[in-house]
Design an enzyme around this catalytic site. Structure first.
Site, mmCIF file in Angstrom:
data_model
loop_
_atom_site.group_PDB
_atom_site.id
_atom_site.type_symbol
_atom_site.label_atom_id
_atom_site.label_comp_id
_atom_site.label_asym_id
_atom_site.label_seq_id
_atom_site.Cartn_x
_atom_site.Cartn_y
_atom_site.Cartn_z
ATOM 1 N N ASP A 1 38.481 -64.271 5.467
ATOM 2 C CA ASP A 1 37.613 -64.865 6.306
ATOM 3 C C ASP A 1 36.313 -65.039 5.497
ATOM 4 O OD1 ASP A 1 36.186 -66.094 8.203
ATOM 5 O OD2 ASP A 1 37.275 -64.763 10.024
ATOM 6 N N HIS B 1 40.549 -67.292 8.845
ATOM 7 C CA HIS B 1 39.662 -67.297 10.171
ATOM 8 C C HIS B 1 40.362 -67.749 11.253
ATOM 9 C CE1 HIS B 1 36.086 -66.875 12.891
ATOM 10 N NE2 HIS B 1 36.144 -68.146 13.339
ATOM 11 N N SER C 1 36.073 -65.444 17.498
ATOM 12 C CA SER C 1 34.757 -66.183 16.636
ATOM 13 C C SER C 1 33.553 -66.309 17.298
ATOM 14 C CB SER C 1 35.290 -67.630 16.450
ATOM 15 O OG SER C 1 34.637 -68.395 15.310
#
Length: 733
Positions: free
Chosen positions: A641, A689, A555
């Site tokens: 995502d 995600h 991330s």
């Protein structure tokens, strides 16, 4: 309550949406015996007619976003299949090893458990059960709900709330393949019955026996709070946030007197109180939002206890004020977190608060007496790196339970007696502390001479440290600590001779609020330089060497990892990223993306600030790709995502491959030039995600060993295991 972790750490938030009529009733039956609960328990006997299903649950990725990338996406998937097919046997072998480690070290500390009155409610294998206290066994447990009986594919239970009279249960359901959520309302009759499903609910709390407050999230933003009265079958809007930078959630004080509406940006808070004895009255403002001041409230004996960043010195303080005059001018400080100390969490009990702290890598407890205002400090075992708190501890209990763990140590349960003022280790689970693993704490001097902590793990064996492979973890964003919880993959690596290093760079929260502020906005370069200094120190001290070093992040940590990948590619041999944020500039220049405005407090506003735009461009991984000898790279991402769009990663991969190709062509005259790196993108059709499903984690992560063929040296037989495990270790936050 979880003061620190739940409200002040900037966690990645889930996606939710809007409410529908409460008058839809659905009959159900729960007839399966307890011992069959791993099968299809709680099978509902009637179909869900007129069910409020989460909109677009089967089309969460809009086709227009990837229309121009269809051919490229198809090519990347074909490339992944071709690479992974070469390692089928190795993949299966490693999967078996992982499964064995997970089975051996699995822990139930993550299960949802709520103790309320004489009952215990708990989740197991996608089902919710209820038992009387002290009678939690197969014969005495009642099945209340199963995700298999709901009209959602691959759903997970992530939240349970019980009404005060035990007549209703609200259950938060989240899709395993997206960020979409729903709230299932079950009436707990002799045979539990689903009354309605409220789609797109983020957080929810019962104010009374039949009144539920809940928030609605749309497009990753949560601004609306609703009240639903199940006795009258009606609902109404209670609160609406107008500022796109803020995110709204709900909390019920431990004494259940107030429900709080918490509106938080990355750096500022505002709290409204709902009196649970008068839930239809308008919420009362505690303190108007003040730029840079974060706060959250608890209630005890007609006083509000405020955990806040207000005042000097910088850091968190616990303050109190009368409910009737709760403005900032009346806040009285009773406890201050020391400088460079991380407040991990704070749990409130009837007469005590327990602060969970980290200072210089060492964990502590501060027990604050709310009667005498005294503070008693407890130093915890040196091997411990992180806490896990007991979920929903009782307000009146005399014991505070928690787990201590490290990346290579499974959770060990401890309890602190608030009456006897002592701590006890619970040894019932018989999990031995890893005695053959060294835990070393180092400090690297960054470019501006700031000392940056590093935590290193390795076994003591005959192989020299400089010859072992090294896996480096980094994050450094949002004031969030690097994940130091236990993962079976870490232990598998350690036992196979690996060195694990966790670099606690600026931008994270390991050394308190100032550590984050020194690594965000126009100080993002500090975190990049910290990472460089950490890797160089590790190599200088003989921990592996660049040719046997891999870097891993996920991330927002992809910003620092990607910057090092551009600036110092010679320091590592490979990099593994999951759902990485790599194009900061273009993302922050697009106000139509759902999180752009909210993220400006972390990255800046290049839309209106030309200096900020230039600064971001100077470190942005995508903007600084250039022809050079890059390490091998594996990126994994989900098609679903919503936070890191696939289109941006496809652009990144194309630009990187072009740079690698240009460098190879310019170096073609050198017959003994460096080996071309593997640049691989693994696009997953499921999950969301940074949250792969359990089965997908084994099946797809196992296949990622395809990257290793050109990463490992001739004499490094274990290096393929590094990159495979790097793909799975620490990828969930």
């Amino acid at each position: 309550m979880h003061f620190g972790r739940k409200y002040f750490l900037c966690v990645l938030k889930s996606s939710v949406g809007h409410f529908n009529n409460c008058s839809n009733f659905f009959s159900s039956q729960v007839l399966r015996p307890f011992h069959q609960r791993q099968l299809q328990v709680c099978r509902f006997s009637k179909c869900f007619r007129n069910t409020c299903v989460v909109p677009g649950s089967h089309q969460s990725v809009q086709s227009w976003r990837f229309f121009s990338y269809k051919d490229l996406l198809k090519s990347e998937k074909a490339n992944w299949r071709a690479c992974s097919s070469n390692y089928t046997d190795l993949t299966e072998r490693i999967k078996r090893q992982l499964e064995a480690h997970y089975e051996k070290y699995s822990s139930s500390s993550h299960s949802l458990v709520i103790k309320l009155g004489e009952y215990v409610y708990f989740e197991e294998n996608g089902c919710i059960f209820r038992s009387k206290l002290g009678e939690v066994d197969e014969k005495n447990s009642e099945a209340l709900l199963s995700t298999e009986a709901l009209p959602f594919h691959d759903s997970l239970i992530h939240r349970i709330r019980i009404s005060p009279d035990h007549k209703y249960m609200a259950t938060g359901i989240k899709s395993a393949n997206s960020e979409e959520c729903a709230c299932v309302i079950v009436k707990l009759n002799v045979l539990p019955k689903v009354e309605c499903i409220i789609p797109n609910v983020y957080s929810f709390e019962w104010a009374t026996h039949e009144i539920l407050f809940y928030t609605i999230q749309k497009n990753l933003q949560c601004h609306d709070v609703y009240l639903s009265d199940f006795s009258k079958k009606c609902s109404r809007l209670v609160y609406k946030e107008q500022d796109a930078r803020y995110f709204v959630d709900l909390y019920l004080t431990k004494d259940k007197h107030f429900l709080t509406i918490n509106s938080n940006s990355k750096s500022t808070s505002e709290v409204w109180l709902v009196d649970c004895f008068h839930p239809f009255k308008s919420p009362i403002l505690v303190q108007q939002r003040t730029e840079g001041v974060v706060y959250h409230v608890e209630h005890r004996n007609n006083e509000l206890f405020v955990l806040t960043t207000y005042g000097d010195p910088m850091g968190y303080k616990l303050m109190k004020a009368p409910v009737g005059s709760c403005g900032m001018e009346n806040w009285l400080s009773i406890y201050t977190v020391k400088e460079k100390t991380k407040l991990v969490d704070l749990e409130m009990f009837k007469d005590h608060c327990v602060a969970f702290l980290k200072f210089c890598g060492q964990l502590y407890l501060d027990i604050i007496s709310l009667v005498s205002n005294s503070v008693h400090r407890i130093k915890l075992p040196a091997w411990a790196c992180s806490f896990e708190l007991e979920p929903h501890p009782e307000y009146t209990t005399s014991t505070c339970c928690f787990w201590l763990l490290s990346p290579v140590q499974p959770p060990v349960c401890f309890a602190y007696s608030l009456v006897e003022n002592k701590i006890v280790e619970h040894t019932a689970q018989e999990v031995p502390i890893t005695v053959n693993c060294h835990t070393i704490r180092l400090e690297a001097k960054s470019k501006d001479e700031t000392w940056v902590p590093i935590t290193v793990f390795h076994t003591a064996n005959s192989i020299e440290l400089c010859r072992r492979p090294l896996l480096i973890h980094v994050y450094g964003a949002y004031g969030i600590d690097l994940n130091m919880s236990f993962k079976a993959e870490n232990l598998m690596l350690i036992n196979d001779g690996w060195i694990l290093a966790f670099c606690h760079v600026r931008g994270g929260g390991e050394l308190g609020l100032s550590w984050h502020k020194d690594g965000c906005l126009k100080k993002k370069h500090n975190g990049i330089q910290d990472l460089q200094a950490c890797i160089r120190l590790l190599h200088d001290l003989g921990y592996s060497e660049p040719s046997h070093t891999a870097l891993m992040s996920l991330s927002a940590g992809g910003v620092l990892a990607g910057a090092l990948y551009n600036n110092d590619p010679h320091l590592i041999r490979a990099m593994v990223l999951q759902a990485p944020f790599l194009d900061v500039l273009n993302t922050m220049l697009d106000p139509h993306l759902p999180l752009t405005i909210e993220e400006q407090e972390e990255w800046g506003d290049p839309l209106t600030d030309e200096t900020c735009k230039k600064y971001i461009k100077g470190y942005c991984p995508y903007q600084n790709i250039r022809p050079q000898n890059y390490p091998s790279l594996l990126i994994t991402v989900s098609e679903n995502d919503q936070r890191v769009p696939l289109a941006g990663l496809l652009r990144y991969i194309c630009k990187l491959r072009k740079a690698v190709q240009d460098h190879a062509q310019s170096s073609s005259q050198n017959e003994k030039g460096p080996q071309a790196p593997n640049i691989i993108l693994d696009v997953r059709s499921g999950s969301s995600h940074c949250a792969p499903s359990w089965e997908e984690s084994f099946n797809q992560d196992g296949a990622s060993v395809s990257l290793m063929s050109k990463v490992s040296g001739e004499g490094s037989k274990n290096f393929p295991l590094l990159l495979y495990t790097a793909h799975t270790v620490g990828l969930t936050s």
